[in-house]
Design an enzyme around this catalytic site. Structure first.
Site, PDB file in Angstrom:
ATOM      1  N   ILE A   1       0.667  -0.654  -0.058  1.00 38.95           N
ATOM      2  CA  ILE A   1      -0.041   0.128  -0.316  1.00 38.95           C
ATOM      3  C   ILE A   1       1.130   1.592   0.056  1.00 38.95           C
ATOM      4  O   ILE A   1       0.745   1.755  -0.717  1.00 38.95           O
ATOM      5  CB  ILE A   1      -0.495  -0.069   0.971  1.00 38.95           C
ATOM      6  CG1 ILE A   1      -1.522  -1.023   1.308  1.00 38.95           C
ATOM      7  CG2 ILE A   1      -1.947   0.663   1.134  1.00 38.95           C
ATOM      8  CD1 ILE A   1      -3.034  -1.638   2.334  1.00 38.95           C
TER       9      ILE A   1
ATOM     10  N   SER B   1      -7.144  -1.151  10.621  1.00 35.20           N
ATOM     11  CA  SER B   1      -7.918  -2.620   9.786  1.00 35.20           C
ATOM     12  C   SER B   1      -9.324  -2.595  10.498  1.00 35.20           C
ATOM     13  O   SER B   1      -9.771  -2.531  11.553  1.00 35.20           O
ATOM     14  CB  SER B   1      -6.861  -3.714   9.866  1.00 35.20           C
ATOM     15  OG  SER B   1      -7.502  -4.289   8.997  1.00 35.20           O
TER      16      SER B   1
ATOM     17  N   TYR C   1      -2.155  -9.894  15.789  1.00 34.91           N
ATOM     18  CA  TYR C   1      -2.092  -8.721  14.610  1.00 34.91           C
ATOM     19  C   TYR C   1      -3.084  -7.658  15.093  1.00 34.91           C
ATOM     20  O   TYR C   1      -3.309  -6.210  15.404  1.00 34.91           O
ATOM     21  CB  TYR C   1      -2.525  -9.549  13.468  1.00 34.91           C
ATOM     22  CG  TYR C   1      -2.548  -8.228  12.286  1.00 34.91           C
ATOM     23  CD1 TYR C   1      -1.670  -7.515  12.110  1.00 34.91           C
ATOM     24  CD2 TYR C   1      -3.490  -8.675  11.429  1.00 34.91           C
ATOM     25  CE1 TYR C   1      -1.535  -6.548  11.097  1.00 34.91           C
ATOM     26  CE2 TYR C   1      -4.103  -7.508  10.734  1.00 34.91           C
ATOM     27  CZ  TYR C   1      -2.730  -6.179  10.236  1.00 34.91           C
ATOM     28  OH  TYR C   1      -3.100  -5.870   9.080  1.00 34.91           O
TER      29      TYR C   1
ATOM     30  N   LYS D   1      -2.956  -3.605  16.291  1.00 30.94           N
ATOM     31  CA  LYS D   1      -3.994  -2.330  15.376  1.00 30.94           C
ATOM     32  C   LYS D   1      -4.850  -1.660  16.322  1.00 30.94           C
ATOM     33  O   LYS D   1      -4.569  -0.353  16.561  1.00 30.94           O
ATOM     34  CB  LYS D   1      -5.052  -2.904  14.151  1.00 30.94           C
ATOM     35  CG  LYS D   1      -3.942  -3.001  13.081  1.00 30.94           C
ATOM     36  CD  LYS D   1      -3.276  -2.197  12.464  1.00 30.94           C
ATOM     37  CE  LYS D   1      -1.979  -3.223  11.207  1.00 30.94           C
ATOM     38  NZ  LYS D   1      -1.596  -1.519  11.245  1.00 30.94           N
TER      39      LYS D   1
END
Ligand code: NAD
Ligand code: UD1
Length: 339
Positions: free
Chosen positions: A12, A124, A149, A153
């Site tokens: 990205i 996310s 994970y 975030k």
């Protein structure tokens, strides 16, 4: 005055460097090449029409970061650097917290030292967890997330919100991405996963190019129109443009803002397979296999806030995403390892 992009050589980040340059910003990028290849720098430079100002640097290295802030007046940071493999994060939780959370704290401390008060953060949609109904809106409760994970975030969102609360001049944009796919239309930059892909579109692309024999479709007994899971796929160039809009907002506002970056339109696994086959005229053999643990039936954004706050909305279609993915994969069957 520059915009610093951490993780600028990643999937990205590389697309965002180009869109920021196109929008007239001075871009400075850094990466430690944990999940990227140096070759992407020349590709970004070619697409932007000027050499990318780049530093090999780890966000956990305060000295290295400080040297970049000394060399450039950094107005805002777009913070992509982080590890993103869900399965790996369950095996290496401490490494994930260190890289993703401690790394972000180090970055924020260096920003404070140099008086830089704007950050756009890659969060996310995974932070919504499994219990909220789609379409997902930014005011829904978060917290019941499934893996380390996702927790990194969530923690980073809280860290940035706390920094904003402590400093009324600070602006933090917490961008919750849905499912980014596709590639730059030039076919020269795209997603280059290590090993066998975990995610749907890179897997399809590797089946198409003959590197993998068939796609495993994880379950066809979900309550959807064809029994397969539905997601909100967003073209990576639209996502990159969402960052341009977010940084423009951050430069003239204060406070923390959570914003979904998605299309609001959902497609099933078989919708994506069929679109890829139709647009690219390539058969994608697949087999239905049992559901993947942790998958939900449907995950969709409500993209209203992004439109109202940032004036941004996704423009590319699923067909564009399939065409651009295939152009990238066909021209670079081994990703950046091809010459
Ligand atoms: P990516 O792995 O392609 O890019 C991340 C880049 O950060 C890589 O180039 C990597 O080398 C670099 N990096 C990692 N740790 C670093 C460190 N300590 N110091 C410096 N550089 C470091 O991933 P991506 O798909 O481009 O994702 C970018 C960000 O968006 C990540 O934070 C990811 O968690 C988040 N995100 C991605 C998705 C997705 O589906 N791709 C979805 C939601 C959120
Ligand atoms: C994944 C990540 C999530 C991240 C999100 C956005 C995992 C477990 N989750 O979610 O943390 O926020 O991407 O990038 O990696 N599918 C198949 N066969 C495959 C691969 C996928 O049928 O080989 C199906 C899945 O069951 C799902 C859909 O395709 O229904 C999309 O899967 P994927 O691309 O992995 O994304 P998410 O599961 O949404």
């Amino acid at each position: 005055m520059a915009i610093l992009i951490t993780g600028g050589c990643g999937y990205i980040g590389s697309h965002t460097c180009i869109e920021l340059c196109k929008a007239g910003y001075e871009v400075v990028a850094l990466d430690n090449f944990h999940n990227a290849k140096p070759k992407v720098i020349e590709r970004i430079s070619a697409l932007s029409g000027k050499p990318l100002t780049f530093y090999t640097c780890d966000i956990r290295d305060a000295r290295g970061l400080s040297a970049i802030f000394e060399a450039h007046t950094v107005e805002a940071v777009i913070h992509f650097a982080g590890w993103k493999a869900v399965g790996e994060s369950t095996v290496l939780p401490l490494e994930y917290y260190e890289n993703n959370v401690s790394g972000t704290v180090t970055l924020l401390k260096v920003m404070r030292k140099f008086g830089c008060k704007r950050i756009v953060f890659s969060s996310s949609a995974t932070v919504y967890g499994e219990e909220n109904p789609s379409p997902l809106t930014e005011d829904m409760p978060v917290g019941k997330v499934a893996n380390p994970y996702a927790r990194t975030k969530l923690f980073n969102e809280h860290v940035i919100e706390d920094v904003c609360a402590a400093d009324p001049d600070f602006c933090g944009m917490l961008l919750r991405y849905f499912n980014p796919i596709g590639a730059h239309e030039s076919g020269t930059i795209g997603e280059d996963p290590n090993g066998i892909p975990n995610n749907l579109m890179p897997y399809i692309a590797q089946v198409a190019v003959g590197k993998l024999p068939y796609l495993q479709v994880f379950g066809n007994d979900y309550p959807t129109h064809d029994g397969t899971g539905i997601r909100d796929y967003i073209h990576v160039v639209d996502l990159a443009r969402g960052h341009v809009a977010a940084v423009a907002y951050a430069l003239s506002h204060t406070g923390a803002q959570v914003v979904n970056l998605g299309t609001g339109v959902g497609y099933s696994v078989l919708d994506v397979v069929t679109a890829f086959e139709r647009v690219n005229q390539i058969p994608i053999p697949y087999k239905i296999v049992p559901r993947r643990e942790g998958d939900v039936t449907i995950y969709l954004a409500d993209p209203t806030k992004a439109k109202e706050l940032l004036g941004w909305q996704a423009e590319h279609s699923l067909e564009d995403m399939c065409r651009d993915t295939w152009r990238w994969q066909q021209r670079n069957p081994n990703g950046y390892d091809d010459e």
